[in-house]
Every structure is written in C-alpha cells, then in structure tokens.
Design a protein around this motif. Structure first.
Motif: not given
Length: 516
Positions: A175-178, A181
């Motif tokens: 996941e790009s969001e993970s 971060r």
C-alpha cells in the motif's frame, strides 16, 4: 536508584568491547610495522599503485597519449643519468615507507553518537512495524536495533547516508500510504535538505534508504551525440539509464547519463508537457529543445508570457515564426493545423500511388507553446478562439506527420489546459520545488525520492510514457541577451544558434506625383 534496561546495557558493553578490540588491533599493527619494515613498504607500494591507477583512469582519453609519452621520457632521462636508477629506487622505497607507515584503522561498529541515532530511529519505527499480537516482535520498545538494521553508513557529520531496514512480513508494504508514512519518518529523522532514494524489496521484506548525490549543474548547452528523432532533455543518475553521451564541462570531456526523448512516427510519447513554477527552468528546457530541433527540422514558437525569452531565435534559419501576441499565435497555430493535414494527405496519396513519401512531409516540425493559459485568458476576454483548440490536429495526428508539440505551463494554471493537451502529452517533466502530490498529479505516480524545498534552476523529474520516474537536470541554456548570464553559458548558446536569414527587402515604388 533507577535501573537501566538490560538491552541498553548490552548495547553499551558491545560498543566498548568493539572499541577495545579496535585499539588492540591498532597497537598490534604498529608493533608489526616496527618489527617488519618490509610489510610497511609493501603496503605503501600497493597504495601508491592504487593511487596511480585512479589518476590514470580519471585522465581523459585524449590526454593519455601525451601523458604516457611524458612518463616514458622521464624514465629514459632517469636511466641515462649516473646513478639514476639507484636514486629512483631509493626515492620510491622512501615514498612507499612513508605512505604505508600507518595503517588506517578499520571501524568495526558505530561510535556512541551514531549508536544513539540508530537507537532513536529504531524506537521511532516501533509503532509502524509492530502489532500487539506478534509473539516475537522484531521492533519493540527497548529492543536491539542491530536485529532490524542490517547495514548502515554515516557521513563525516554523523548523518546517515545509507540504511538497510528489515521489517516484519505482515507490514502492508503493498500500500502506497503505508510506504509513504515510513519514507516520511525516515526522511525527517535522518535529516532534511537532502534527497533520499527508497528501494522496497517486497519479497525479502527489506527497505534500503540511501542519500542521492546532487546532479551536476555545470553541463551547458552543446551538440549532443544523438541521431535524428532523439532529444536530450537533461541528465540523470548513472544507474537509472543504460546509455551515456560525451559532454564537455569547461575544458574536460566525460560521459554523462542522459534522459533521451524519442519523437517521430515510431514514438509512443510524441508530445511533451513541462510544468514548473516561475524560475524553475521550464523556459530553459524549451530553449534547449529548440536548439536541438533546429539541427534537423523547423520550429514554430508561441510565447504567451511575452517577456522575450526566445528573442535570440528571431530571424534564424529554421525558425518559421516567433509569436507573442494573440493574433499572431492564432494565425501561426492555424497554419500548423493546416500543415499537419496537408502532410497527412500528401503522404496518403503517395502511398496509394506507390510513390515515395514527399521529402517536405518528413522534415520534422516542432511547435513550442510557452504559457498557453495567458493567451487563453486574452482570447476569452476578446471572444476569440483559445489557441489550444488549434492544437487538436497536431496533437492527434502529429506523430504520423512528423509534427511534435511541446507545451510549458505553471502549476497554478494546469486547470486551463485542454483535454487534448492532457491526453496526448505522454512525456512529462516537472521542474523546480514541488510536493509529492504535485509531482504525482503531473507524472501520474510518485517518485521514489524525496523532493527538496530548495533546488537549482532546471532540476526536477521526468517520466516518458509509462516508464519510471527519473531525476532530471536540464543543461544550462540561458538567454544569451540576459546580462546576468555567465560568459561561458552565453557563448555556449550563441555557438548553437543557426545563421540569420538573409532578408531581401522589396524596393519601394516611386511616389506618384500629385495632380496640380
């Protein structure tokens, strides 16, 4: 009395033990050097040979012949003079003994300050790489950072330059969001103001963070070694492309990795969109493209800002028109649309008749449009046609007709671009300081590096079609009429300008005498 956690005590003890071993090894090396001078001389000879090999590799190829001739000449002089070989041998042995007298200590681990940085970074990653259900967490408060960090490097200021992180298999690295971060955290903890590259190995659950060196800004505009249909947008990292071209920097020539954009009937990215803030180098890139395009084709320039950035190209061979006003821009783009249609019809008729395609339909035609949103606002105020509407035919059919369109616009005016421009400009460039969201909005994906807030003019990212995002540094191509330009860069651009057209002015008719 407060008790220190056991892992911290073990870590401190390990660091002291490593330092003790390093001191003992240095003392043993010194004793060995005293007892065995031959070892010192041998080590010095090896270091002298390595230094000579590096200097020879750094010598340009065109200077190796004279350098080799000079070395051979000096050797002959030494051989012919009395006691020359003996004196040379003694001098080499003395230099080798001096060079190898002290052995550089080999570090076996980080020092106390570096250990503190690694431990703090480890503690900061605990909330992201651990869950309560894990019976044997790799990341835990007070844990050992050496189990999670398999490799690390520091610069002279004690800041991280490379870090290998092993993370649990249950981390959502897909996941790009993970991933974002983690990259944001590592960027903040490792030091801002530098550009970091993050390489994710999903199969091995490994993340490698490395600091990228700054791209050189000293490469000026020049004749690049390319074939017709290839344009050098700028230069990137050596491991990002599989090709190099010789470039001249000052008085030296070296090989540099270029970002090559291919146009023509076989290109999958026949048109280009350049986006950047004022002063980011978008006009510099268009000026560089124009100078390269004039080698094999014709150029039509539309300057919406009207600041005269392309005045050096006025009246040059191959420059069909240079328009700054709305009326001239509409007339020039209307002609370009008709020219595209004419080329398509002529080529189609020749193929149907079994004849070769006419030569005038194969000469490349470049349309450079800088800041079309300004002309669009003027057209809307006057009730005229938006100049971008006249680009539909060159954009849709330009590849088959050898017509290439390059559009440059700023971030705050991207909404003014028409759907045709957005759809058919598959080659994209972002220049100047920009956030990850801004870069992704233009290129379609986020770069694997962290953009910095302060970058030189011409620095940014490029993506050709569906390829990977590349760092980019545009060659210095300033306006030669700008007084703030350096003399070297000014002369580099002047040397690339085509000759001026010889204008033949028609003789004015004799005035008709007035009837008296």
């Amino acid at each position: 009395m407060a008790r220190r956690p056991l892992p911290r005590i073990l870590s401190s003890g390990s660091a002291q033990l490593a330092r003790s071993r390093e001191i003992a090894r240095t003392a043993a090396d010194s004793a060995t050097d005293v007892l065995h001078p031959l070892i010192t001389i041998t080590r010095g000879l090896r270091q002298l040979a390595a230094t000579a090999a590096r200097k020879w590799a750094a010598t340009p190829k065109d200077r190796r012949g004279p350098a080799l001739f000079l070395i051979v000449g000096c050797g002959l002089v030494v051989v012919l003079i009395p006691y020359g070989p003996l004196v040379a041998l003694i001098s080499v042995m003395a230099a080798a003994a001096w060079k190898g007298r002290v052995r550089t200590p080999v570090r076996t681990g980080p020092d106390e300050a570096e250990t503190g940085r690694l431990q703090a970074l480890y503690e900061a990653l605990v909330p992201y790489f651990s869950v309560a259900e894990d019976p044997a967490p790799l990341f835990a408060h007070g844990g050992e950072w050496s189990k999670a960090f398999s490799g690390y490097e520091f610069d002279g200021n004690g800041r991280l330059t490379r870090l290998s992180v092993k993370y649990p298999a249950y981390f959502t690295d897909g996941e790009s969001e993970s991933r974002a971060r983690i990259e944001k955290l590592l960027h903040a903890k490792s030091g801002r103001g530098r550009e970091y590259l993050f390489s994710w190995d999903e199969e091995g659950n490994q993340l490698v963070m490395s600091v990228l060196p700054a791209l050189p800004t000293s490469i000026a505009a020049q004749r690049f070694v390319t074939v017709p249909g290839e344009t050098v947008l700028g230069f990137t990292d050596a491991d990002a492309v599989q090709r190099t071209v010789p470039v001249t920097e000052g008085e030296e020539t070296r090989d540099a990795p270029p970002v090559v954009w291919r146009t023509g009937p076989r290109s999958t990215e026949p048109h280009l969109l350049v986006v950047g803030e004022p002063g980011s180098g978008a006009t510099t890139l268009l000026r560089s493209i124009a100078l390269q395009a004039l080698q094999h084709g014709d150029v039509l320039i539309i300057e919406g800002s009207g600041t005269g950035e392309y005045a050096c190209l006025t009246g040059r061979t191959g420059v069909l028109a240079l328009e700054c006003g709305l009326a001239g821009a509409l007339a020039a783009l209307e002609w370009a649309a008709h020219e595209t249609e004419r080329r398509l019809i002529a080529a189609n008729r020749a193929r149907q008749a079994g004849h070769p395609v006419p030569e005038d339909t194969k000469r490349p035609l470049w349309i450079l449009l800088d800041r079309p949103s300004i002309l669009g606002h003027l057209a809307a105020a006057d009730g005229d046609t938006d100049p971008q509407q006249l680009l539909q035919v060159p954009l849709r059919h330009g590849r088959a007709a050898h017509v290439t369109v390059v559009v440059a616009e700023q971030f705050d005016s991207l909404d003014a671009l028409t759907e045709a421009v957005r759809t058919h400009t598959r080659a994209r460039v972002v220049l100047g300081p920009a956030t990850l969201e801004q870069v992704e909005s233009v290129l379609g994906v986020e770069p694997h590096t962290t953009p910095t807030t302060e970058v030189p003019s011409g620095r940014g990212y490029a993506r050709l079609g569906t390829g990977s995002v590349l760092r980019l540094q545009v060659p210095a191509t300033p306006d030669p009429y700008d007084e703030t330009t350096s003399e070297a860069h000014r002369q580099a651009v002047l040397d690339l300008l085509p000759e001026r057209l010889e204008r033949v002015e028609a003789a004015a008719p004799d005035p008709v005498p007035a009837e008296g």
